[in-house]
Every structure is written in C-alpha cells, then in structure tokens.
Design a protein around this motif. Structure first.
Motif, PDB file in Angstrom:
ATOM      1  N   ILE A 185      20.018 -13.650  12.905  1.00 17.08           N
ATOM      2  CA  ILE A 185      19.426 -13.223  11.634  1.00 17.08           C
ATOM      3  C   ILE A 185      17.895 -13.290  11.718  1.00 17.08           C
ATOM      4  CG2 ILE A 185      19.255 -13.708   9.176  1.00 17.08           C
ATOM      5  CD1 ILE A 185      21.943 -12.576  10.071  1.00 17.08           C
ATOM      6  N   ALA A 186      17.395 -14.328  12.387  1.00 14.69           N
ATOM      7  CA  ALA A 186      15.942 -14.439  12.566  1.00 14.69           C
ATOM      8  C   ALA A 186      15.400 -13.256  13.370  1.00 14.69           C
ATOM      9  CB  ALA A 186      15.597 -15.750  13.265  1.00 14.69           C
ATOM     10  N   VAL A 187      16.160 -12.847  14.381  1.00 16.76           N
ATOM     11  CA  VAL A 187      15.794 -11.677  15.176  1.00 16.76           C
ATOM     12  C   VAL A 187      15.664 -10.449  14.266  1.00 16.76           C
ATOM     13  CG1 VAL A 187      16.646 -10.029  16.880  1.00 16.76           C
ATOM     14  CG2 VAL A 187      16.780 -12.469  17.346  1.00 16.76           C
ATOM     15  N   ALA A 188      16.653 -10.292  13.383  1.00 21.44           N
ATOM     16  CA  ALA A 188      16.631  -9.151  12.462  1.00 21.44           C
ATOM     17  C   ALA A 188      15.397  -9.196  11.568  1.00 21.44           C
ATOM     18  CB  ALA A 188      17.903  -9.143  11.620  1.00 21.44           C
ATOM     19  N   GLY A 189      15.007 -10.403  11.140  1.00 19.65           N
ATOM     20  CA  GLY A 189      13.829 -10.544  10.294  1.00 19.65           C
ATOM     21  C   GLY A 189      12.551 -10.133  11.001  1.00 19.65           C
ATOM     22  N   VAL A 190      12.421 -10.542  12.261  1.00 19.70           N
ATOM     23  CA  VAL A 190      11.231 -10.186  13.045  1.00 19.70           C
ATOM     24  C   VAL A 190      11.144  -8.669  13.238  1.00 19.70           C
ATOM     25  CG1 VAL A 190      10.139 -10.375  15.308  1.00 19.70           C
ATOM     26  CG2 VAL A 190      11.105 -12.403  14.225  1.00 19.70           C
ATOM     27  N   ILE A 191      12.270  -8.054  13.552  1.00 21.83           N
ATOM     28  CA  ILE A 191      12.289  -6.601  13.755  1.00 21.83           C
ATOM     29  C   ILE A 191      11.924  -5.877  12.454  1.00 21.83           C
ATOM     30  CG2 ILE A 191      13.698  -4.624  14.418  1.00 21.83           C
ATOM     31  CD1 ILE A 191      15.406  -6.557  16.073  1.00 21.83           C
ATOM     32  N   THR A 192      12.436  -6.384  11.330  1.00 20.17           N
ATOM     33  CA  THR A 192      12.142  -5.782  10.031  1.00 20.17           C
ATOM     34  C   THR A 192      10.653  -5.814   9.735  1.00 20.17           C
ATOM     35  OG1 THR A 192      14.322  -6.419   9.173  1.00 20.17           O
ATOM     36  CG2 THR A 192      12.612  -5.896   7.555  1.00 20.17           C
ATOM     37  N   TRP A 193      10.014  -6.939  10.015  1.00 24.02           N
ATOM     38  CA  TRP A 193       8.577  -7.052   9.772  1.00 24.02           C
ATOM     39  C   TRP A 193       7.797  -6.058  10.650  1.00 24.02           C
ATOM     40  CZ3 TRP A 193       5.032  -8.353   6.537  1.00 24.02           C
ATOM     41  CH2 TRP A 193       3.713  -8.501   6.965  1.00 24.02           C
ATOM     42  N   GLY A 194       8.185  -5.931  11.898  1.00 29.50           N
ATOM     43  CA  GLY A 194       7.520  -4.980  12.782  1.00 29.50           C
ATOM     44  C   GLY A 194       7.660  -3.554  12.276  1.00 29.50           C
ATOM     45  N   ALA A 195       8.862  -3.208  11.793  1.00 23.13           N
ATOM     46  CA  ALA A 195       9.087  -1.863  11.259  1.00 23.13           C
ATOM     47  C   ALA A 195       8.218  -1.613  10.031  1.00 23.13           C
ATOM     48  CB  ALA A 195      10.563  -1.681  10.909  1.00 23.13           C
ATOM     49  N   TRP A 196       8.089  -2.634   9.181  1.00 18.91           N
ATOM     50  CA  TRP A 196       7.265  -2.489   7.972  1.00 18.91           C
ATOM     51  C   TRP A 196       5.804  -2.230   8.317  1.00 18.91           C
ATOM     52  CZ3 TRP A 196       5.666  -1.360   3.467  1.00 18.91           C
ATOM     53  CH2 TRP A 196       4.529  -1.941   2.936  1.00 18.91           C
ATOM     54  N   THR A 197       5.254  -2.944   9.294  1.00 15.15           N
ATOM     55  CA  THR A 197       3.846  -2.756   9.637  1.00 15.15           C
ATOM     56  C   THR A 197       3.600  -1.354  10.204  1.00 15.15           C
ATOM     57  OG1 THR A 197       4.135  -3.732  11.856  1.00 15.15           O
ATOM     58  CG2 THR A 197       3.497  -5.213  10.062  1.00 15.15           C
ATOM     59  N   ILE A 198       4.564  -0.834  10.966  1.00 14.00           N
ATOM     60  CA  ILE A 198       4.432   0.526  11.501  1.00 14.00           C
ATOM     61  C   ILE A 198       4.440   1.541  10.358  1.00 14.00           C
ATOM     62  CG2 ILE A 198       5.550   2.301  12.895  1.00 14.00           C
ATOM     63  CD1 ILE A 198       6.597   0.033  14.692  1.00 14.00           C
ATOM     64  N   MET A 199       5.373   1.380   9.415  1.00  7.68           N
ATOM     65  CA  MET A 199       5.446   2.297   8.270  1.00  7.68           C
ATOM     66  C   MET A 199       4.179   2.230   7.435  1.00  7.68           C
ATOM     67  SD  MET A 199       9.373   1.728   6.987  1.00  7.68           S
ATOM     68  CE  MET A 199      10.786   2.131   8.030  1.00  7.68           C
ATOM     69  N   ARG A 200       3.651   1.030   7.246  1.00 12.81           N
ATOM     70  CA  ARG A 200       2.426   0.861   6.457  1.00 12.81           C
ATOM     71  C   ARG A 200       1.255   1.598   7.108  1.00 12.81           C
ATOM     72  NH1 ARG A 200       0.265  -4.814   7.229  1.00 12.81           N
ATOM     73  NH2 ARG A 200      -0.253  -3.772   9.189  1.00 12.81           N
ATOM     74  N   ASP A 201       1.072   1.412   8.416  1.00 10.93           N
ATOM     75  CA  ASP A 201      -0.042   2.059   9.116  1.00 10.93           C
ATOM     76  C   ASP A 201       0.119   3.574   9.121  1.00 10.93           C
ATOM     77  OD1 ASP A 201      -1.009  -0.460   9.591  1.00 10.93           O
ATOM     78  OD2 ASP A 201      -0.328  -0.551  11.684  1.00 10.93           O
ATOM     79  N   ALA A 202       1.351   4.049   9.303  1.00 10.05           N
ATOM     80  CA  ALA A 202       1.588   5.498   9.298  1.00 10.05           C
ATOM     81  C   ALA A 202       1.299   6.088   7.927  1.00 10.05           C
ATOM     82  CB  ALA A 202       3.032   5.787   9.714  1.00 10.05           C
ATOM     83  N   ALA A 203       1.667   5.365   6.874  1.00 13.28           N
ATOM     84  CA  ALA A 203       1.415   5.845   5.512  1.00 13.28           C
ATOM     85  C   ALA A 203      -0.080   5.977   5.246  1.00 13.28           C
ATOM     86  CB  ALA A 203       2.051   4.901   4.499  1.00 13.28           C
ATOM     87  N   LEU A 204      -0.866   5.039   5.749  1.00 11.15           N
ATOM     88  CA  LEU A 204      -2.317   5.106   5.567  1.00 11.15           C
ATOM     89  C   LEU A 204      -2.890   6.353   6.238  1.00 11.15           C
ATOM     90  CD1 LEU A 204      -3.339   1.370   6.124  1.00 11.15           C
ATOM     91  CD2 LEU A 204      -3.268   2.627   3.955  1.00 11.15           C
ATOM     92  N   THR A 205      -2.386   6.664   7.427  1.00 13.02           N
ATOM     93  CA  THR A 205      -2.876   7.852   8.140  1.00 13.02           C
ATOM     94  C   THR A 205      -2.442   9.134   7.447  1.00 13.02           C
ATOM     95  OG1 THR A 205      -2.865   6.709  10.273  1.00 13.02           O
ATOM     96  CG2 THR A 205      -2.818   9.105  10.325  1.00 13.02           C
ATOM     97  N   LEU A 206      -1.161   9.224   7.087  1.00 16.76           N
ATOM     98  CA  LEU A 206      -0.638  10.447   6.485  1.00 16.76           C
ATOM     99  C   LEU A 206      -1.184  10.686   5.087  1.00 16.76           C
ATOM    100  CD1 LEU A 206       3.086  10.249   7.660  1.00 16.76           C
ATOM    101  CD2 LEU A 206       1.281  11.724   8.556  1.00 16.76           C
ATOM    102  N   SER A 207      -1.630   9.648   4.401  1.00 17.23           N
ATOM    103  CA  SER A 207      -2.203   9.801   3.062  1.00 17.23           C
ATOM    104  C   SER A 207      -3.707  10.041   3.105  1.00 17.23           C
ATOM    105  CB  SER A 207      -1.893   8.575   2.205  1.00 17.23           C
ATOM    106  OG  SER A 207      -2.460   7.404   2.772  1.00 17.23           O
ATOM    107  N   ASP A 208      -4.246  10.282   4.313  1.00 16.50           N
ATOM    108  CA  ASP A 208      -5.667  10.591   4.492  1.00 16.50           C
ATOM    109  C   ASP A 208      -6.582   9.498   3.953  1.00 16.50           C
ATOM    110  OD1 ASP A 208      -5.325  12.944   5.857  1.00 16.50           O
ATOM    111  OD2 ASP A 208      -5.361  14.205   4.080  1.00 16.50           O
ATOM    112  N   THR A 209      -6.239   8.253   4.259  1.00 17.73           N
ATOM    113  CA  THR A 209      -7.118   7.144   3.915  1.00 17.73           C
ATOM    114  C   THR A 209      -8.449   7.317   4.650  1.00 17.73           C
ATOM    115  OG1 THR A 209      -5.232   5.672   3.638  1.00 17.73           O
ATOM    116  CG2 THR A 209      -7.374   4.631   4.013  1.00 17.73           C
ATOM    117  N   ALA A 210      -9.546   6.958   3.989  1.00 21.21           N
ATOM    118  CA  ALA A 210     -10.876   7.114   4.590  1.00 21.21           C
ATOM    119  C   ALA A 210     -10.928   6.414   5.940  1.00 21.21           C
ATOM    120  CB  ALA A 210     -11.944   6.551   3.661  1.00 21.21           C
ATOM    121  N   ALA A 211     -11.492   7.103   6.929  1.00 23.70           N
ATOM    122  CA  ALA A 211     -11.540   6.566   8.291  1.00 23.70           C
ATOM    123  C   ALA A 211     -12.800   5.777   8.569  1.00 23.70           C
ATOM    124  CB  ALA A 211     -11.422   7.707   9.296  1.00 23.70           C
TER     125      ALA A 211
END
Length: 320
Positions: free
Chosen positions: A200-226
């Motif tokens: 279960i701890a493994v699943a938690g770590v993977i979930t956090w990694g997936a969230w950070t990737i989605m967050r960074d991608a959202a910033l790029t796709l939403s044209d956040t100031a560079a």
C-alpha cells in the motif's frame, strides 16, 4: 549571430536543434527502457515464485516504467514533427501530453497493486523470503538510482518534460524498492502483514509521483508564464532606442520559451532603424533568459496613445 527580425516577426530560434535534441531524448529513453525491462523481469519472476506481493507490485511498477518509455518514444516521434498549417507553432506540446500518459500509466499500476493487496489480505498468504530476495532488490535498487540521476540530468539539459516525468517515475521506483527491502526484512523477522502494508505504501508513492507529473503538465498546457515580466522588461530596456515597453507575455514549450512584447521607439525613425532595434531587443531577451526563445517584437511609435503599460484586458461582464 541572429539575423535581423522584422517588426512583428519572430526571432530565429537558437535551438538545441530539434533533430539533435530529439535524437538525444530518444537515445536516453531507449537505454532506460532496456534497463526497466531487465529490472521488471527480475522482480516479477522472483516475486511470483516467492509469493511476495510487495516485490511483485514493485515489478509491476517497473513494467509500467517500460510501458511509459514506449509511450514516450511514440509521443516524442509526434512532437518532433515540423510546423504545419494546422500546427504553426510545431508539435512540441505532444511531449507534455505524453508526460500525462505516463502519469496515467502510474495510476493504473496503483489500482492493480491495491486490488492485489486486497485479494492477498483476504487469502492470508505469507510470502517466502530468502537471501536471494534481498540480492535481487538490492541490485535493482542500484539500477533505479543510477537511471534516476542520469535521466533527470538529461531531462534538464534537454528541457524535456518526457525525461523529467520519467525520471520522477523511476525515482519513485527507488523509494519503492527501499520500502520493499524493509518489508522483506520485517517478514523475515516474523511480521508477515508488513508485506501488505508496504504494498500500500508503494501505491502511495506512485500516486504522489503521478500527481506531480499531472501538476507540471497542467502548468505547461495552461500557458503559465515562463519568465517574470520584470526580467523581460529589464533586458529590453538595455537596448538603446527603446522608449517604452508593454504587453509582455511568455509561455513555455518543450525546450523553448515564446515571448511577445511591444516596444515604443522614436516615431521619426526609418523602418530600417526601428527594425534594428527590434532585432537587438529579441537577441537581448533571449540572452537574458539563457535558453532557446522565440521572441516576437512589435514596434509602436512613442506617442502618448501608444505608451500603455498593459494590454488593458477587461472582465468578461464589461465587454459588452
């Protein structure tokens, strides 16, 4: 040396030239894919033989890493295509979209691990732990750490969200492997439920990694100031002949920053003189950013009706 830029046109891109950059990213992904497959086979084979859920879960995670590498290679091939009438800015955004696909693969791995943990808890199965279990996990841990450090460095050098996302995925693998080793030790000392807890701890770590990737991608796709507006303005004001600046906008792509700005110059200048100032501003801004940039400079006469600090956006309810 950058060639002159006409008012309203873009500065040439001082690129990690796209073909060369793409080749380097592809080479990195292929090496990582091979290592991920070797690691996954080792973990899955022994995890299934010994009955260790946490070890099997870690193997599934590594297998998902390999699948993510394949997705990355496909996305990279699309992103490397040149601009066309439907994509005048090129296809670089497909790298960001591919990073999202990697995150989704991680989410699928989490679902599978949690389901298997639930079934194993109901069955009350106890894994078999041997010295060979620790040898496999220790060896694969060293591979994961090496891959993470190398891929992260390459991702930053090439400004590739695919490599950065994949490095995060592999870093999660390293943390997972450490937790699995701890779980195997706990089982060895008479705490069989530790294997389920660690899964279960493994699943938690993977979930956090997936969230950070989605967050960074959202910033790029939403044209956040560079880049901060102040940085662009400060660079442009160092060019002789610039009397005013407004409407500075930035957004990022894969290994590239787009910058748009308006500058005011003496209204009595010849077109050629104004053109030279615009070229100098584009070159100076790109130099200040310290990375490849597509800089568009719009020239306006320095008169009172053009000296505006902002574009003047209005709330939607005031537009009528």
């Amino acid at each position: 040396m950058m060639k002159p830029v006409d008012a309203g046109e873009s500065a040439p891109i001082r690129d990690l030239s796209t073909p060369r950059r793409t080749a380097k990213i592809r080479q990195t992904l292929l090496v990582v894919l091979l290592l991920n497959l070797l690691v996954a086979i080792a973990k899955l084979a022994y995890g299934l033989i010994s009955g260790s859920l946490s070890m099997t879960a870690d193997g599934i995670n590594s297998l998902m890493d390999g699948a993510a590498n394949v997705v990355g290679l496909i996305g990279l091939a699309i992103a490397a295509r040149p601009p066309d009438p439907n994509h005048p800015y090129g296809h670089r955004r497909f790298e960001t979209i591919t990073a999202l696909a990697i995150a989704m693969a991680m989410v699928l791995a989490v679902i599978q691990i949690v389901q298997e943990a639930w079934h194993r808890w109901q069955a009350g199965t106890i894994p078999e732990v041997t010295p060979f279990s620790f040898a496999i996990m220790g060896g694969t841990l060293l591979v994961n750490v090496g891959v993470t450090l190398w891929e992260r460095r390459r991702g930053r050098e090439l400004r590739s969200s695919i490599l950065v996302a994949d490095a995060k995925h592999t870093a999660a693998d390293a943390l997972v492997s450490i937790s699995v080793i701890a779980g195997l030790a706990a089982v060895r000392f008479g705490f069989p439920t530790a294997d389920l807890v660690l899964a279960i701890a493994v699943a938690g770590v993977i979930t956090w990694g997936a969230w950070t990737i989605m967050r960074d991608a959202a910033l790029t796709l939403s044209d956040t100031a560079a880049a901060p507006v102040e940085v662009i303005e400060r660079a442009a004001r160092t060019v002789p002949g610039v009397r005013g600046i407004h409407n500075i906008r930035t957004r990022s792509g894969e290994g590239l920053v787009w910058v748009d700005l308006h500058i005011q110059v003496d209204p009595h200048l010849r077109v050629e003189q104004a053109h030279e100032i615009a070229s100098a501003v584009a070159a100076r801004v790109e130099e200040e950013l310290g990375q490849p940039a597509d800089v568009t400079v719009h020239i306006e006469p320095a008169t009172s009706r053009h000296l505006r600090p902002t574009r003047g956006y209005r709330p939607w309810h005031e537009e009528r």
